[in-house]
Design an enzyme around this catalytic site. Structure first.
Site: not given
Lengths: 518, 500
Positions: B67, B70, B101, B201
């Site tokens: 999503c 994220a 991550r 992003h």
């Protein structure tokens, strides 16, 4: 250049080389880094009682919590039923997270679908997502049951699962008689243990109480069987298998509800089993006829047990029974409820655990421990430590409540080793950090995230809990039953001995105590 | 196995087309129609891969996507080490993305660096009902008091924030003023926005523009003396140290890296980036937006590069050097020469073990195309690839510079499709994520996680290539894959032959 084809260096060693160290040193001028003396001063300040006081005065901020959200528990419970696909209604990113989280712990696939709601669904509701989603899941993954739960998005906009599933069935997404139990699992209420409870209750309600008005309610015809509920448990694979073995040894007719011990432990033999094992759906239904239902974890099953009790079962709950007394209580209860004798084999297993404790307790006795984890796990481990003569000095539970705290304090009060022990409900691992600095203990028991505390405070970490991402396969061994108690004891002893060795291995300085017999 | 090398491309094309048709049969009609647009067989010479992308995932299919949260917290913002990133909303999002991550950094965690801490406002029902702004105010105050060396704070919105009408922008402005101009960045990356990580992003990039760039004086004096060789690494998250094994090459060729976005990055580096002479962009997908913005606003050119595998590294070093004078151009050649013995040794050791092996990929931002060259340097063949959240410009780059004719292309693939494709194409290796890893290993197919490097890395740069080669070899040539069938079971008939 340090790298070579003969001896390939990865991140563990590569960056320690001079070239990289110089590069990183030069990078600092662009970072506007803090004065190292100031960093040191603050670092030391965070270890003080003054900082602890400010830290414990926090009212809004949570740092490093030891809990997850409801739908994770719902997914965990749902895959414990035969060919059941968990379907989480709401945003899709959540499902990617649950699957990753479970896979990282179990090192196994984790199958689950989302209704992939986006902005338009936020405005108009997610009915179309449910209708399309159920049809797609049903066709693609051939489940025998789809268990629906929700993300916080669907809860905030108020989607009505019961109505949506009914409408979807009317539109032909799945056959009218196909099992689609559901549970509302808002992430802003409780934690993953609450989600486990809600999902399991939803599934039992579905089978026992007339499948959301589409079938007659079942009428209970009591038999001699016992239902077992494991609760949310990182050791579900080892533990449920151990419980089933004990029940079989005792010859007790039983149903393990939400039995996910197979689906999280499938073989590598060329075939991917998306579904494996699980409580057969007929057994989930006929579980209503059982004489009694036993929950291994009280705080994972508060609503479920109330629901079961309302259907006439004797209900009994434990708090993650680890060790001798807790296992004694469990098998005695099984015997009492079922009327079956406790077989000699179990008595021998018990004797072996006593034997092991007698052999080794001198090394555990008087040691101080800090524990954190889910409410029942905390209780079970603390009780075992008291039994070993150890002191569970700090027991911290982010998803524990006042009732949990009272029960913990009562446990401490019941043992001479519990004096001075304290339970901390609703606190997080940043609180634990302060506790470990201001009131140090010998060992810490917790999940993988405890390694940050181990690094910062130097308290050796014994990994027991969920999630464990950085050690492999421990979930396959039980921590319940006499055998499980032995496993926990060995885990604790191994760490204690490793620490003694680590503290006595300086050649010519401390190695007089570097004993070969301990 | 390596079926791709034993057949003509026409045969492969026909087989792949047939395979797509076969997979689509499982769907209800409406879904089949929609999914058909995301699956294709690449045809050489075409400008893109012939698939639709960046479209909503279909409910219930088991998409692998995440999503917007994220994409913002997990990818773009999370690695900025000296800022505190609050997962604002219920506890889960921050919990599941906590430390997973592998964005490496150097710092004193909890004191002046915060990447591997989980800060959350842990919303309760009352915060949903009455709004969470008051709680946010308190959260900011408590961070300010208990983590005094933080250089800034970001507020990463989870789903409920945008649904309950909180005004996190107003809170941010007020608190920033109260703390004497401290950087506080509200990010509207609620998980329900957009169709995948991708919009996250973009939103995160825009937040840098609006809440950092718009608050600095672009003509102000930098904290360091500028040089003509200042560059910024954009879109490297330092997974397993990737940005470090890249930075070292750039510096060896004579450039000076003044900022890393965002792996091992800091607020000061973000703020200094408008002083760069060139932005070099690794993950185009997640950071092209801010690169374009800096080009328009500050006149900084940007160039894409690829530091996977020696062929692409050399090509990229020369391309980057092309923006500078002869000193840097010579530097690039010098670096290529310096590492040639390492490259030759790695290829001499590993290529014989990997030659002709086939690979199927399914990853995120840049890797579905960027790693193809590294596999080819080892003599391997990528026979299928796809993007979790790519856009058409990703598929254009893939078609024009990377994939071979007849490669199977799958956009936003789901569990069912991916399993069928792998089962039929029987690659020697699958490279994808944690959710796929154990599925394919159960099937007996060697696997490497290509998001986290399977806890290894770095894979970028020459040093990283050696690790990449070692890891692919240990995956494919592990003795365990010969043992998946019990010896008393009959030898399995190759599934592909059986199917055809």
């Amino acid at each position: 250049m340090a790298q070579s084809a003969e001896h390939v260096l990865d991140h563990v060693e590569l960056f320690r080389g001079q070239e990289y160290q110089q590069m990183l040193e030069k990078k600092k001028i662009f970072e506007n880094a803090r004065d190292p003396a100031e960093v040191e001063r603050i670092k030391e300040w965070t270890k003080t009682a003054e900082y602890r006081e400010k830290n414990f005065a926090r009212e809004a901020l949570t740092v490093n919590p030891a809990k997850a959200c409801q739908p994770l528990g719902a997914v965990f419970a749902s895959v414990g039923f035969e060919r059941t696909l968990p379907f989480v209604h709401g945003s899709q990113g959540c499902v990617a997270y649950y699957r990753s989280h479970l896979s990282r712990h179990f090192k196994e696939p984790s199958s689950c679908v989302s209704s992939s709601m986006t902005e338009d669904a936020a405005v108009f509701g997610g009915l179309n997502n449910m209708t399309d989603g159920l049809a797609n899941s049903y066709n693609m993954y051939k489940p025998k049951m789809i268990a629906v739960s929700t993300t916080c998005m669907a809860e905030v906009i108020g989607d009505d699962l019961n109505a949506f599933i009914k409408t979807s069935k009317e539109k032909g997404s799945v056959p009218a008689d196909f099992d689609v139990p559901f549970a509302h699992t808002p992430a802003f209420v409780g934690s993953h243990v609450t989600g486990y409870d809600n999902a399991l209750k939803g599934i039992l309600e579905h089978f026992w109480d007339g499948k959301a008005g589409t079938a007659p309610k079942l009428k209970r015809k009591p038999n001699g069987a016992i239902n077992i509920i494991g609760g949310f448990d990182g050791y579900t694979v080892g533990n449920l298998r151990e419980i089933k073995r004990i029940l079989e040894l005792m010859g007790i007719q039983h149903t393990v509800l939400a039995d996910n011990s197979e689906v999280f432990d499938t073989p590598t033999d060329g075939e991917f089993r998306m579904y494996d094992g699980g409580t057969p759906l007929e057994d989930a239904a006929s579980a209503i006829h059982a004489k009694a239902t036993i929950s291994m974890q009280q705080w994972c099953t508060e609503k479920t047990l109330t629901f079961v009790a309302e259907h006439g079962h004797d209900v009994l709950s434990f708090n993650y029974p680890v060790g001798l007394s807790a296992t004694d209580d469990f098998v005695v209860a099984l015997s009492r409820i079922s009327g079956k004798e406790i077989p000699e084999q179990l008595e021998r297993e018990r004797g072996r655990l006593v034997d092991a404790i007698a052999d080794s307790s001198a090394h555990v006795h008087g040691k101080k421990f800090a524990i954190y984890g889910d409410p029942d796990l905390c209780y079970g481990l603390a009780a075992f430590l008291l039994e070993l003569g150890a002191e569970p000095t700090h027991v911290l539970c982010t998803n524990g409540n006042k009732a949990w705290q009272e029960k913990m304090q009562a446990l401490f009060a019941s043992s001479p080793f519990g004096q001075g022990c304290q339970a901390y409900p609703g606190r997080d691992l940043w609180h634990m950090r302060s506790l470990l600095f201001t009131e140090p203990v010998d060992f810490l028991i917790g999940n993988t995230y405890g390694k940050y505390l181990e690094r910062d405070t130097g308290t050796p970490l014994i990994r027991i809990g969920f999630p464990i991402f950085d050690r492999h396969h421990h979930h396959r061994s039980p921590v319940w039953g006499y055998q499980g108690g032995l496993n926990v004891l060995v885990k604790i002893l191994d760490k204690i001995f490793d620490e003694i060795d680590k503290n006595t291995n300086v050649l010519g300085k401390t190695d007089y105590s570097f004993d070969i017999i301990r | 196995m390596s079926l791709a090398t034993t057949r003509s491309t026409a045969e492969i094309r026909a087989r792949n087309k047939e395979l797509i048709e076969e997979v689509l049969k499982v769907y209800p009609e409406k879904t089949a129609k929609r999914r058909a647009k995301h699956l294709n067989v690449h045809q050489a010479g075409k400008a893109d891969c012939g698939v639709k992308s960046n479209i909503k995932s279909i409910p219930g299919v088991m998409t692998i996507r995440g999503c917007a949260y994220a994409g913002s917290k997990g990818v773009v913002w999370g690695p900025i080490k000296d800022m505190v990133h609050i997962s604002h909303g219920p506890v889960g999002c921050g919990q599941y993305s906590w430390g997973s991550r592998r964005n490496y950094y150097v710092g004193t965690t909890g004191i002046d660096s915060f990447v591997t801490l989980q800060f959350t406002s842990d919303f309760q029902e009352k915060d949903i009902v009455f709004g969470g702004d008051k709680k946010l105010v308190k959260v900011l105050d408590e961070i300010h008091e208990l983590f005094p060396l933080n250089n800034g704070i970001t507020i990463q919105s989870e789903c409920p924030i945008g649904l309950i009408g909180d005004d996190i922008e107003a809170v941010s402005r007020a608190k920033s003023k109260e703390y004497g101009g401290k950087t506080i960045v509200p990010v509207r990356c609620e998980g329900f926005r957009g169709v995948s990580q991708s919009l996250g992003h973009h939103i995160a990039n825009d937040a840098v523009r609006d809440w950092i760039f718009d608050h600095i004086e672009p003509d102000g004096k930098p904290k360091f003396e500028p040089t003509p060789y200042d560059v910024a690494i954009i879109g490297d998250y330092n997974i397993g140290g990737d940005a470090w094994s890249s930075r070292i090459l750039l510096e060896e060729m004579g450039l000076r890296v003044i900022a890393q976005w965002s792996g091992d990055g800091s607020l000061a580096e973000l703020e200094a980036t408008p002083k760069a002479k060139l932005n070099i962009l690794h993950c185009y997908r997640s950071m092209n937006y801010i690169s374009r913005h800096m080009e328009e606003k500050f006149g900084i050119p940007w160039c894409e590069y690829n530091f996977f595998g020696p062929s692409k590294i050399a090509e990229s070093l020369r391309r980057i050097a092309g923006y500078f004078d002869d000193k840097i151009k010579e530097g690039a050649e010098r670096v290529i020469e310096k590492y040639r013995p390492l490259v030759d040794a790695v290829i001499a050791k590993y290529r014989p073990r990997l030659e002709g092996k086939s690979v199927m990929l399914y990853v995120g931002g840049l890797r579905p195309r960027h790693v193809i060259g590294a596999y080819e340097d080892l003599g391997m063949d990528v026979i299928g690839t796809g993007y979790e959240f790519g856009h058409n410009d990703d598929y254009q780059r893939t078609a024009q510079h990377y994939v071979k004719d007849s490669t199977l292309i799958y956009d936003d693939v789901n569990g069912y499709e991916f399993e069928r494709f792998v089962e039929k194409l029987q690659p020697d290796l699958v490279g994808s994520g944690i959710k796929e890893k154990y599925v394919f290993q159960k099937m007996g197919v060697p696997f490497r996680q290509m998001h986290s490097w399977d806890y290894s890395g770095p894979y970028h740069g020459y040093d990283g290539f050696a690790i990449f080669a070692r890891d692919m070899d240990m995956a494919i040539n592990s003795p365990v894959w010969k043992k998946t069938k019990a010896p008393w079971k009959k030898a399995p008939i190759a599934k592909l032959q059986a199917a055809e």
